[in-house]
Design an enzyme around this catalytic site. Structure first.
Site, PDB file in Angstrom:
ATOM      1  N   CYS A  19       0.815  -1.227   0.000  1.00 13.47           N
ATOM      2  CA  CYS A  19       0.000   0.000   0.000  1.00 13.47           C
ATOM      3  C   CYS A  19       0.845   1.273   0.000  1.00 13.47           C
ATOM      4  O   CYS A  19       0.313   2.367  -0.149  1.00 13.47           O
ATOM      5  CB  CYS A  19      -0.977   0.004   1.166  1.00 13.47           C
ATOM      6  SG  CYS A  19      -2.252  -1.260   0.996  1.00 13.47           S
ATOM      7  N   HIS A  75     -12.360  10.480  -8.375  1.00 14.12           N
ATOM      8  CA  HIS A  75     -11.304  10.567  -9.385  1.00 14.12           C
ATOM      9  C   HIS A  75     -10.224  11.584  -8.994  1.00 14.12           C
ATOM     10  O   HIS A  75      -9.792  12.390  -9.808  1.00 14.12           O
ATOM     11  CB  HIS A  75     -11.895  10.871 -10.771  1.00 14.12           C
ATOM     12  CG  HIS A  75     -12.576   9.689 -11.361  1.00 14.12           C
ATOM     13  ND1 HIS A  75     -13.859   9.331 -11.007  1.00 14.12           N
ATOM     14  CD2 HIS A  75     -12.144   8.759 -12.245  1.00 14.12           C
ATOM     15  CE1 HIS A  75     -14.190   8.240 -11.679  1.00 14.12           C
ATOM     16  NE2 HIS A  75     -13.177   7.860 -12.424  1.00 14.12           N
ATOM     17  N   GLU A 121     -13.237   0.690   2.019  1.00 14.60           N
ATOM     18  CA  GLU A 121     -12.118   0.664   1.086  1.00 14.60           C
ATOM     19  C   GLU A 121     -12.285  -0.475   0.077  1.00 14.60           C
ATOM     20  O   GLU A 121     -11.893  -0.366  -1.077  1.00 14.60           O
ATOM     21  CB  GLU A 121     -10.825   0.488   1.880  1.00 14.60           C
ATOM     22  CG  GLU A 121      -9.578   0.500   1.058  1.00 14.60           C
ATOM     23  CD  GLU A 121      -8.337   0.412   1.919  1.00 14.60           C
ATOM     24  OE1 GLU A 121      -7.854   1.482   2.331  1.00 14.60           O
ATOM     25  OE2 GLU A 121      -7.867  -0.706   2.201  1.00 14.60           O
TER      26      GLU A 121
END
Length: 115
Positions: free
Chosen positions: A22, A63, A104
């Protein structure tokens, strides 16, 4: 009365303080679950869903590269920031944000809940 509204958004991030995959740039399609409290008005609604959905969408970083907004964009930090911004916006409409869940993925979420 509690209204529950689910919205989705996509964004990318990397976790600078993380040892593992990550730490690399990656993205998610996040799910935001809002629980909003308010009285039922004389028209039978707490607030029109058609009006609430774009209001909620306006606080979601769709986005976006989350590192541009947060130094450490964990799910927890993202959840708290979205909660704070949404709670303020809804308070101006006489509504209370009781809970925000930021998912998530399908297995992991961060939750802010007002006691």
């Amino acid at each position: 009365m509690i209204l529950r509204i689910i919205r989705k958004f996509s964004s990318a991030h990397r976790l600078p303080n993380y040892q593992g995959d990550c730490a690399n740039l990656h993205g998610h399609t996040w799910k935001a679950v809002f629980e909003i409290e308010g009285p039922i008005r004389s028209d039978g609604m707490v607030y029109d869903f058609k009006l609430l959905k774009p209001m909620l969408d306006s606080v979601l970083p769709d986005h976006k590269f989350l590192n541009d907004f947060f130094p450490n964009p964990t799910a927890e930090n993202l959840c708290q920031a979205i909660f704070d911004k949404t709670a303020k916006m809804l308070a101006e409409k006489g509504l209370t944000l009781k809970t925000l869940e930021i998912w998530e993925n399908e297995d992991c979420a961060s939750v802010v809940r007002v006691p």
